[in-house]
Design a protein around this motif. Structure first.
Motif, PDB file in Angstrom:
ATOM      1  N   GLU A 259       0.845  -1.201   0.000  1.00 49.41           N
ATOM      2  CA  GLU A 259       0.000   0.000   0.000  1.00 49.41           C
ATOM      3  C   GLU A 259       0.871   1.238   0.000  1.00 49.41           C
ATOM      4  OE1 GLU A 259      -1.692   1.433   3.620  1.00 49.41           O
ATOM      5  OE2 GLU A 259      -0.681  -0.068   4.842  1.00 49.41           O
ATOM      6  N   LYS A 260       0.234   2.379  -0.272  1.00 51.43           N
ATOM      7  CA  LYS A 260       0.957   3.655  -0.236  1.00 51.43           C
ATOM      8  C   LYS A 260       0.209   4.627   0.656  1.00 51.43           C
ATOM      9  CE  LYS A 260       2.451   3.469  -4.997  1.00 51.43           C
ATOM     10  NZ  LYS A 260       2.562   4.194  -6.264  1.00 51.43           N
ATOM     11  N   ILE A 261       0.949   5.562   1.223  1.00 52.72           N
ATOM     12  CA  ILE A 261       0.322   6.635   1.983  1.00 52.72           C
ATOM     13  C   ILE A 261       0.916   7.952   1.496  1.00 52.72           C
ATOM     14  CG2 ILE A 261       1.979   6.489   3.905  1.00 52.72           C
ATOM     15  CD1 ILE A 261      -0.347   7.177   5.807  1.00 52.72           C
ATOM     16  N   SER A 262       0.075   8.972   1.367  1.00 54.14           N
ATOM     17  CA  SER A 262       0.546  10.275   0.888  1.00 54.14           C
ATOM     18  C   SER A 262       1.277  11.016   1.989  1.00 54.14           C
ATOM     19  CB  SER A 262      -0.637  11.126   0.430  1.00 54.14           C
ATOM     20  OG  SER A 262      -1.155  10.597  -0.753  1.00 54.14           O
ATOM     21  N   THR A 263       2.277  11.786   1.595  1.00 54.99           N
ATOM     22  CA  THR A 263       2.973  12.638   2.550  1.00 54.99           C
ATOM     23  C   THR A 263       2.865  14.078   2.054  1.00 54.99           C
ATOM     24  OG1 THR A 263       5.070  12.369   1.396  1.00 54.99           O
ATOM     25  CG2 THR A 263       4.600  10.807   3.161  1.00 54.99           C
ATOM     26  N   ASN A 264       3.120  15.003   2.962  1.00 55.86           N
ATOM     27  CA  ASN A 264       2.934  16.415   2.614  1.00 55.86           C
ATOM     28  C   ASN A 264       4.194  17.188   2.937  1.00 55.86           C
ATOM     29  OD1 ASN A 264       0.373  15.267   4.224  1.00 55.86           O
ATOM     30  ND2 ASN A 264      -0.291  16.320   2.385  1.00 55.86           N
ATOM     31  N   TYR A 265       5.023  17.450   2.000  1.00 52.22           N
ATOM     32  CA  TYR A 265       5.072  17.088   0.593  1.00 52.22           C
ATOM     33  C   TYR A 265       6.520  16.821   0.228  1.00 52.22           C
ATOM     34  CZ  TYR A 265       0.532  19.399   0.729  1.00 52.22           C
ATOM     35  OH  TYR A 265      -0.733  19.772   1.076  1.00 52.22           O
ATOM     36  N   ASN A 266       6.755  16.118  -0.884  1.00 51.85           N
ATOM     37  CA  ASN A 266       8.100  15.865  -1.403  1.00 51.85           C
ATOM     38  C   ASN A 266       8.995  15.191  -0.370  1.00 51.85           C
ATOM     39  OD1 ASN A 266       7.075  17.192  -3.571  1.00 51.85           O
ATOM     40  ND2 ASN A 266       8.735  18.665  -3.769  1.00 51.85           N
ATOM     41  N   ILE A 267       8.670  13.982  -0.090  1.00 52.58           N
ATOM     42  CA  ILE A 267       9.437  13.220   0.908  1.00 52.58           C
ATOM     43  C   ILE A 267      10.858  12.938   0.410  1.00 52.58           C
ATOM     44  CG2 ILE A 267       8.403  11.083  -0.029  1.00 52.58           C
ATOM     45  CD1 ILE A 267       8.697   9.898   2.795  1.00 52.58           C
ATOM     46  N   GLY A 268      11.816  13.075   1.312  1.00 53.54           N
ATOM     47  CA  GLY A 268      13.198  12.692   1.010  1.00 53.54           C
ATOM     48  C   GLY A 268      13.499  11.375   1.711  1.00 53.54           C
ATOM     49  N   HIS A 269      14.214  11.470   2.824  1.00 56.37           N
ATOM     50  CA  HIS A 269      14.446  10.262   3.603  1.00 56.37           C
ATOM     51  C   HIS A 269      13.202   9.904   4.412  1.00 56.37           C
ATOM     52  CE1 HIS A 269      18.702   9.041   3.423  1.00 56.37           C
ATOM     53  NE2 HIS A 269      18.938  10.300   3.093  1.00 56.37           N
ATOM     54  N   LEU A 270      13.238   8.702   4.952  1.00 58.84           N
ATOM     55  CA  LEU A 270      12.263   8.289   5.944  1.00 58.84           C
ATOM     56  C   LEU A 270      13.018   7.435   6.954  1.00 58.84           C
ATOM     57  CD1 LEU A 270       9.974   5.727   4.033  1.00 58.84           C
ATOM     58  CD2 LEU A 270      12.406   5.961   3.826  1.00 58.84           C
ATOM     59  N   VAL A 271      12.518   7.404   8.174  1.00 62.23           N
ATOM     60  CA  VAL A 271      13.206   6.590   9.176  1.00 62.23           C
ATOM     61  C   VAL A 271      12.161   5.769   9.915  1.00 62.23           C
ATOM     62  CG1 VAL A 271      13.169   8.405  10.971  1.00 62.23           C
ATOM     63  CG2 VAL A 271      14.881   6.591  11.086  1.00 62.23           C
ATOM     64  N   ALA A 272      12.446   4.483  10.096  1.00 62.19           N
ATOM     65  CA  ALA A 272      11.574   3.633  10.902  1.00 62.19           C
ATOM     66  C   ALA A 272      12.346   3.251  12.162  1.00 62.19           C
ATOM     67  CB  ALA A 272      11.193   2.376  10.119  1.00 62.19           C
ATOM     68  N   ALA A 273      11.620   2.795  13.170  1.00 59.49           N
ATOM     69  CA  ALA A 273      12.269   2.454  14.432  1.00 59.49           C
ATOM     70  C   ALA A 273      13.323   1.372  14.191  1.00 59.49           C
ATOM     71  CB  ALA A 273      11.231   1.983  15.439  1.00 59.49           C
ATOM     72  N   GLU A 274      14.572   1.717  14.466  1.00 57.71           N
ATOM     73  CA  GLU A 274      15.716   0.818  14.246  1.00 57.71           C
ATOM     74  C   GLU A 274      15.654   0.206  12.848  1.00 57.71           C
ATOM     75  OE1 GLU A 274      17.018  -1.269  17.669  1.00 57.71           O
ATOM     76  OE2 GLU A 274      16.578   0.479  18.902  1.00 57.71           O
ATOM     77  N   GLY A 275      15.165   0.988  11.896  1.00 60.01           N
ATOM     78  CA  GLY A 275      14.772   0.487  10.578  1.00 60.01           C
ATOM     79  C   GLY A 275      15.886   0.171   9.603  1.00 60.01           C
ATOM     80  N   ASP A 276      17.161   0.372  10.002  1.00 59.69           N
ATOM     81  CA  ASP A 276      18.236  -0.064   9.105  1.00 59.69           C
ATOM     82  C   ASP A 276      19.174  -1.043   9.811  1.00 59.69           C
ATOM     83  OD1 ASP A 276      19.580   1.625  10.823  1.00 59.69           O
ATOM     84  OD2 ASP A 276      20.287   3.010   9.278  1.00 59.69           O
ATOM     85  N   THR A 277      18.656  -1.716  10.836  1.00 55.59           N
ATOM     86  CA  THR A 277      19.487  -2.649  11.602  1.00 55.59           C
ATOM     87  C   THR A 277      19.135  -4.089  11.241  1.00 55.59           C
ATOM     88  OG1 THR A 277      17.899  -2.901  13.408  1.00 55.59           O
ATOM     89  CG2 THR A 277      19.387  -1.021  13.544  1.00 55.59           C
ATOM     90  N   VAL A 278      19.787  -5.042  11.918  1.00 61.10           N
ATOM     91  CA  VAL A 278      19.468  -6.455  11.683  1.00 61.10           C
ATOM     92  C   VAL A 278      18.151  -6.846  12.368  1.00 61.10           C
ATOM     93  CG1 VAL A 278      21.869  -7.161  11.404  1.00 61.10           C
ATOM     94  CG2 VAL A 278      20.844  -7.203  13.683  1.00 61.10           C
ATOM     95  N   ASP A 279      17.657  -5.986  13.272  1.00 61.98           N
ATOM     96  CA  ASP A 279      16.404  -6.315  13.966  1.00 61.98           C
ATOM     97  C   ASP A 279      15.507  -5.087  14.127  1.00 61.98           C
ATOM     98  OD1 ASP A 279      18.192  -5.109  15.631  1.00 61.98           O
ATOM     99  OD2 ASP A 279      18.204  -6.677  17.162  1.00 61.98           O
ATOM    100  N   PRO A 280      14.891  -4.664  13.014  1.00 59.61           N
ATOM    101  CA  PRO A 280      14.030  -3.472  13.063  1.00 59.61           C
ATOM    102  C   PRO A 280      12.822  -3.709  13.956  1.00 59.61           C
ATOM    103  CG  PRO A 280      14.350  -4.246  10.785  1.00 59.61           C
ATOM    104  CD  PRO A 280      14.894  -5.301  11.690  1.00 59.61           C
ATOM    105  N   ASP A 281      12.263  -2.607  14.478  1.00 60.92           N
ATOM    106  CA  ASP A 281      11.130  -2.684  15.405  1.00 60.92           C
ATOM    107  C   ASP A 281       9.765  -2.499  14.747  1.00 60.92           C
ATOM    108  OD1 ASP A 281      12.884  -3.047  17.425  1.00 60.92           O
ATOM    109  OD2 ASP A 281      12.330  -1.266  18.571  1.00 60.92           O
ATOM    110  N   GLY A 282       9.712  -1.855  13.578  1.00 63.43           N
ATOM    111  CA  GLY A 282       8.404  -1.501  13.027  1.00 63.43           C
ATOM    112  C   GLY A 282       7.824  -0.331  13.794  1.00 63.43           C
ATOM    113  N   LYS A 283       6.549  -0.375  14.093  1.00 63.54           N
ATOM    114  CA  LYS A 283       5.826   0.599  14.924  1.00 63.54           C
ATOM    115  C   LYS A 283       5.719   2.004  14.321  1.00 63.54           C
ATOM    116  CE  LYS A 283       6.525  -1.520  19.381  1.00 63.54           C
ATOM    117  NZ  LYS A 283       6.871  -1.362  20.759  1.00 63.54           N
ATOM    118  N   TYR A 284       6.831   2.715  14.258  1.00 59.11           N
ATOM    119  CA  TYR A 284       6.763   4.115  13.831  1.00 59.11           C
ATOM    120  C   TYR A 284       7.678   4.374  12.653  1.00 59.11           C
ATOM    121  CZ  TYR A 284       4.752   4.778  18.468  1.00 59.11           C
ATOM    122  OH  TYR A 284       3.984   4.694  19.580  1.00 59.11           O
TER     123      TYR A 284
END
Ligand code: K7E
Ligand code: CUA
Length: 659
Positions: free
Chosen positions: A442-467
């Protein structure tokens, strides 16, 4: 009343009564929820809030006295600082002065320790008083954030910084003259042995001159491996090294992990080697650099490179050991595989087995297979070679597949359920897709022109998800108008799957008003173990050790030694001792100031008016000022933090007798 009825699920059993439903066995006696429920419904009506709004508010609201679940450390962009934010409340907790002086903390306002840190970031002997910070990176242990350090880069004045998370203080800035700009920084290897910094705009290595028409022969890129010593908390420049790269524009990088540990990956753009020259009759860089359909992912076997460095197979340029392009080719430590048009983000999956690349002018996320790449590299199975002899693999043989996710994919983060989240710049959306099944979700709109995004521990070997936080370049209509320069917009998104139908839900807009904050990192709050006070008193925050000039209570004094007036001063609520300092015009002054406080948050500040000196004195901290009393006159000195009822009285005089 339908709204408050559905809302009841979130607000708890007490609210059910407000809708006339059964209160249930857990409803408190007296049922205070009844009036609360009606109150919420009328509040919603009065403020024009939808049920989704209230859900979002409930998911982000952190009551007074309660704490956030995560910290986000966001780049302060042009401010050259780091911004610490609590998640999900999105409350700003701290700015950390990194590449630029920070007045509140007295970072770079006369104390010798912080000045020494900032001096490490001089380029060509010049103070760099701004930064273009892009990518903060936490230190890692076995590929997980360990909460000990955070690193950050300055793209414009190529430098990397080390921030110690014991006290959120920048302790080191390293500026290598090898390169003249950078971008693929900072990225750490899974045990933080190295902090990676990769050049962006090619230039002659080592700060030398060559005309731009000699671009192909004399201009080069480089990937620097800054050796990090965790026990010292410092980058060790003498043990750092680099690999020379061709004059393409190297872009974002990432370190391999788990199965791909020992490798580093880096995008490139402009493999056309355009260098602009509009007045010279060349196409502008933007079109010259986008002629080809493919650019090259750089695959670097850094463990093999490290062995070459140890074996002395390097040349020294601007004080740095460099593996030449020829050696890199001969020893097969560098190879290429093609990447779709104008690649930008490169992110290694949590299992380390795949790399996700977004092409800015493409609609796909391309998922590369590390095992295939490694097998081809080991066997030297290259389809062709670039003009510098670097082997190029066959694109189709290196990928797992591509997923159509939208126009302009940039950066990717991961959750704990096998999903990837990619920012889609041109469509200004976040795409959620499954990186194992290569399936769009799925997709969600952002406001506006998204560059990076970060998720909880989202670039590690054990990401958390959530936010997840979308970092948007434009804010347009989101906030009160503030003139033509608008803030940027951080949008907090629930990716925990608790929204309606398990969908992503936009929770909160947070304006970021001091620079383009490219990237951020999000860490579980309990991983950071910060000091409450400096103890024992007299600690230098940079060394974390007692300062040699620590002043004990009762031993305050003024001494002249070797032509320098040493002032040994203490601060405690609510006075400085000594509070009168008399010197003669032209005297050299060394002022040693220790806070004797040990009470949590009992912070003082110190200034001498009109001398442009400032220090923040956290409990137990020690600072040293060295300056010349060049301006005669009477200068109040005072405490700059409202520390006590008698704060205004925490003052004295610095008297400079004219010659
Ligand atoms: Cu995409 Cu410098 Cu990471 Cu900005 S870069 S967005
Ligand atoms: Cu000390 Cu105000």
């Amino acid at each position: 009343m339908r709204h408050s009825c559905s809302l009841a699920a979130l607000l708890g059993a007490a609210l059910l009564a407000a809708c006339g439903g059964p209160a249930g066995p857990t409803a408190p006696a007296g049922n205070p929820g009844a009036s609360g429920g009606a109150g919420v419904a009328s509040l919603m009506k009065a403020r024009g809030l939808s049920e989704a709004d209230v859900t979002a508010a409930l998911k982000t609201y952190v009551p007074s006295g309660k704490k956030d679940e995560y910290y986000t450390f966001a780049s302060g962009g042009h401010g050259g600082n780091l911004i610490v934010i609590g998640v999900p409340s999105m409350r700003i907790l701290k700015y950390i002065g990194v590449f630029t002086p920070e007045p509140w903390q007295g970072y770079g306002y006369g104390d010798t320790s912080s000045q020494e840190v900032l001096d490490g970031g001089k380029r060509n002997g010049k103070d760099m008083t701004w930064g273009d910070m892009h990518h903060p990176a936490f230190s890692e242990t076995n590929g997980s954030y360990d909460g000990q350090f955070i690193f950050a880069n300055d793209k414009a004045n190529p430098r990397v910084a080390v921030v110690d998370l014991k006290d959120f203080v920048t302790t080191q800035i390293v500026a290598s003259p090898l390169i003249q700009s950078e971008h693929g920084a900072t990225f750490v290897t899974p045990n933080t042995d190295y902090v990676i910094e990769t050049s962006q705009y090619p230039a002659p290595l080592g700060d030398t001159y060559a005309d731009v028409t000699e671009f192909n022969d004399k201009y080069r890129g480089a990937m620097i491996f800054h050796k990090f010593d965790r026990s010292k908390g410092r980058i060790i420049p003498e043990e750092s090294w680099a690999i020379e790269l061709p004059p393409y524009m190297q872009d974002l990088a990432d370190a391999g992990k788990l199965v791909s540990d020992g490798y580093a990956f880096c995008n490139s753009i402009n493999t056309e080697r355009a260098w602009g020259g509009i007045l010279e009759g060349n196409p502008p860089l933007e079109s010259g650099s986008t002629k080809n359909d493919m650019d090259y992912m750089h695959i670097i076997n850094w463990k093999a490179a490290e062995a070459l460095v140890k074996a002395g197979k390097t040349t020294t340029i601007a004080g740095m050991k460099v593996i030449s392009l020829k050696t890199a080719v001969d020893e097969n430590i560098l190879a290429f595989t093609p990447e779709p048009k104008s690649p930008h983000g490169l992110d290694v999956t949590p299992d380390g087995a795949a790399m996700v690349v977004g092409g800015k002018l493409d609609t796909h996320a391309t998922v590369y297979d590390f095992a295939k790449i490694k097998a081809l590299m080991d066997a030297k199975t290259y389809e062709s070679r670039d003009p510098y002899g670097i082997g190029i693999m066959k694109f189709e043989d290196t990928i797992r597949g591509q997923v159509e996710i939208g126009l302009g994919p940039l950066h990717t983060q991961f959750d704990d359920k096998g999903n990837a989240y990619t920012s889609i710049f041109i469509e200004t959306k976040v795409a959620k897709w499954n990186w194992k099944e290569l399936k769009m979700i799925e997709k969600i709109s952002t406001n506006y022109n998204i560059g990076h995004l970060v998720a909880a521990e989202g670039d590690t070997v054990d990401p958390d998800g959530k936010y997840l936080i979308a970092m948007n370049k434009w804010a347009l209509d989101r906030f009160l108008p503030v003139g033509p320069l608008l803030p940027q917009n951080f949008q907090l998104i629930d990716i925990g799957g608790e929204g309606a139908g398990g969908k992503m839900q936009l929770l909160y807009d947070m304006p970021l008003p001091l620079g383009e904050p490219h990237n951020a990192q999000m860490i579980k709050a309990d991983k950071i173990k910060a000091f409450e006070v400096y103890s024992p008193v007299g600690i230098d925050p940079i060394t974390k050790k007692p300062d040699p000039f620590t002043v004990e209570g009762g031993k305050e004094r003024i001494e002249k030694k070797d032509g320098v007036t040493h002032v040994y001063m203490t601060a405690i609520r609510s006075h400085f001792t000594p509070d009168i300092v008399k010197v003669k015009q032209g005297d050299k002054v060394a002022l040693h100031l220790t806070s004797l406080e040990q009470a949590h948050d009992a912070t003082h500040g110190f200034t001498i008016d009109s001398y442009n000196l400032h220090a923040s004195l956290e409990p137990g901290k020690h600072v040293n000022f060295e300056f010349v009393a060049d301006k005669p006159g009477v200068f109040p000195l005072y405490c700059t933090e409202f520390c006590s009822a008698l704060h205004l009285e925490m003052a004295g005089y610095f008297l400079v007798e004219p010659k």
